[in-house]
Design a protein around this motif. Sequence first.
Motif, PDB file in Angstrom:
ATOM      1  N   PHE A  28      14.094  28.903 -12.202  1.00 35.48           N
ATOM      2  CA  PHE A  28      12.756  28.464 -12.592  1.00 35.48           C
ATOM      3  C   PHE A  28      12.520  28.665 -14.087  1.00 35.48           C
ATOM      4  N   VAL A  29      12.838  29.852 -14.593  1.00 37.57           N
ATOM      5  CA  VAL A  29      12.600  30.154 -16.009  1.00 37.57           C
ATOM      6  C   VAL A  29      13.495  29.301 -16.897  1.00 37.57           C
ATOM      7  N   TYR A  53       7.562  23.332 -13.742  1.00 41.92           N
ATOM      8  CA  TYR A  53       8.461  22.583 -12.866  1.00 41.92           C
ATOM      9  C   TYR A  53       9.080  23.519 -11.834  1.00 41.92           C
ATOM     10  N   GLY A  54       8.984  23.144 -10.543  1.00 39.02           N
ATOM     11  CA  GLY A  54       9.605  23.908  -9.468  1.00 39.02           C
ATOM     12  C   GLY A  54       8.812  25.116  -9.013  1.00 39.02           C
ATOM     13  N   LEU A  55       7.545  25.216  -9.400  1.00 40.63           N
ATOM     14  CA  LEU A  55       6.754  26.408  -9.056  1.00 40.63           C
ATOM     15  C   LEU A  55       6.650  26.608  -7.544  1.00 40.63           C
ATOM     16  N   GLN A  58       7.953  29.734  -5.192  1.00 39.74           N
ATOM     17  CA  GLN A  58       7.071  30.491  -4.297  1.00 39.74           C
ATOM     18  C   GLN A  58       7.587  30.511  -2.867  1.00 39.74           C
ATOM     19  N   THR A  59       8.309  29.465  -2.478  1.00 39.11           N
ATOM     20  CA  THR A  59       8.838  29.404  -1.103  1.00 39.11           C
ATOM     21  C   THR A  59      10.285  29.875  -1.024  1.00 39.11           C
ATOM     22  N   GLY A  60      10.831  30.351  -2.133  1.00 36.84           N
ATOM     23  CA  GLY A  60      12.164  30.920  -2.122  1.00 36.84           C
ATOM     24  C   GLY A  60      13.296  29.911  -2.122  1.00 36.84           C
ATOM     25  N   GLN A  61      13.015  28.646  -2.464  1.00 37.64           N
ATOM     26  CA  GLN A  61      14.070  27.628  -2.443  1.00 37.64           C
ATOM     27  C   GLN A  61      14.833  27.550  -3.764  1.00 37.64           C
ATOM     28  N   ILE A  62      14.272  28.136  -4.827  1.00 33.03           N
ATOM     29  CA  ILE A  62      15.016  28.325  -6.064  1.00 33.03           C
ATOM     30  C   ILE A  62      14.755  29.751  -6.540  1.00 33.03           C
ATOM     31  N   THR A  63      15.613  30.246  -7.422  1.00 30.35           N
ATOM     32  CA  THR A  63      15.499  31.630  -7.892  1.00 30.35           C
ATOM     33  C   THR A  63      14.610  31.703  -9.123  1.00 30.35           C
ATOM     34  N   PRO A  64      14.099  32.895  -9.428  1.00 31.32           N
ATOM     35  CA  PRO A  64      13.347  33.064 -10.678  1.00 31.32           C
ATOM     36  C   PRO A  64      14.159  32.673 -11.903  1.00 31.32           C
TER      37      PRO A  64
END
Length: 520
Positions: free
Chosen positions: A498-499, A483-485, A489-495
């Motif tokens: 995402f995790v 979800y949110g990959l 990749q485009t920098g709209q959410i942080t790692p």
Amino acid sequence: MQHESREALRSINPRVAALACMILGLAGCGSELAGGRSVDTRTSDTSPEIRVLSNRPDLISGGDALVEVVTTSGESVQVTLNGVDVSDQVRRRENGRVMGLVTDLVLGENRLKAFVADTQVESLIINHPNFGPVFSAGQHRLKDWDTCAAGLPSELNDCNIEVSYRYFYKSSNPTSTGLIEFDPEQGMPADVAQATTQNGETLPFIVRREDGFQDRDRYTIMVLYKLGDDWSATQPQSQFNHKLLIPHGGGCNMSFQPANPPLGDVSGVTGFAPPMLEDTYVIALEQGFAVLSTALNNNGHNCDVVLQAESMMMAKERLVENYGELRYTIGTGCSGGAITQQTVANAYPGIYQGLLTTCAYPDSISPAVQFFDNHLLRQYFEFPERWGEGVVWSPHQFGLVEGHISHANAVNGDDGLFKPAVTTSGNCAGDATYHPTNNPEGVRCGAIEWYKHIWGTELVPAKSGGQLIEVTKVPAGNKGIQYGLQLLQTGQITPGQFVDLNLKIGGFDFDMLPQAERSR
């Protein structure tokens, strides 16, 4: 004239114009009727043949069938049903065709024989009960389904209730839309409008509505009608153009009570017409169409494609047997109404010959996969206490992950569609209903459970412990989904976001309740 009619309707509403173009454009199609011909093209060397006109011979229901014996003109014909002479039912008509409604079919196999000169031909007709099923898995039979209409007891719980007829008219008042009920015994209303059909016939805009039960749920048939005149399948009233419109309803759900057939509006779903616009079915009636609808073709009442097709097939058979043969059938509807049309047309060719779909989805399950995700994402996004240390989400990012401009889309899909459809106990009541601990072997009432004949079942341990229970396989899973990959990749959410989301999103158990593990 056709061009002027199209332009006038187009200036009112493009959805109505689309219907008008189909109505007008198809008016010049060939003269073939469903299962028969409107013009006698037989020659002197034609071999005798029995044709079942109202449906396929092995799918007949309700104890009667419209049949024709194809012969050369002038030949004497004797017809028997299971050895009993029924030549008074199947005889040569004014149009030269030997046809009629054969009644008193027994359940199961029936032998219809025709003796033409020195030749004998035979047809095997398989008759199914009016309450079904014909080819579906049938409907749930619950203890709480004890009435089929208010105050009327069911016959063996099968909804065999007397057919009723009501009469309506269209007002000549230019500000009036829709149809108004009236009692013919009280006389003709003073403000009855005039209808001019595709056949060029002008007559009072009077509509007869037939309501009854088939397949253990309600159906409705409406036709433009001449009061005081007879109407039969072998001699329909002249304004009937032998065409059929079927409206549909939106949503996706299952119900354990009968419902009213949808007639809809210009979108086929909202149940009312915008000011100064006529409902699609009213436009079709004025043209000479018959209008048919079944409660089971309303996706919001029943989104089982097999049962939808069966209910429409049975109702169309009844229509042909009582009103006459059909040239073609057009469906209309929005959202769930589009789903029904597209999935039934795909799985059961011949129910429709034309579709008018708007706000279309491909089927009920493909969008449902998104709603499954919406429900899980809400359980994460709307409870910040579940977020990891240092992880913060904005409402805008909720919508980005969900694939929509706003989180409101997920809320609407979840509350309006997902939750009502997957409820395992709210759609029915009574001692037979499933409860995870008190009655684990009870009837499961969610929409998914109606699909066991399509998706199959599996045995799982009951939540109360001990026995295994049978549940329908869930047609969706989220193992392996990231979800949110793309947003990562485009920098709209942080790692970190995402995790955290993908560690905690979880899945569903067999009761469609959130669980920590992903779903298979």
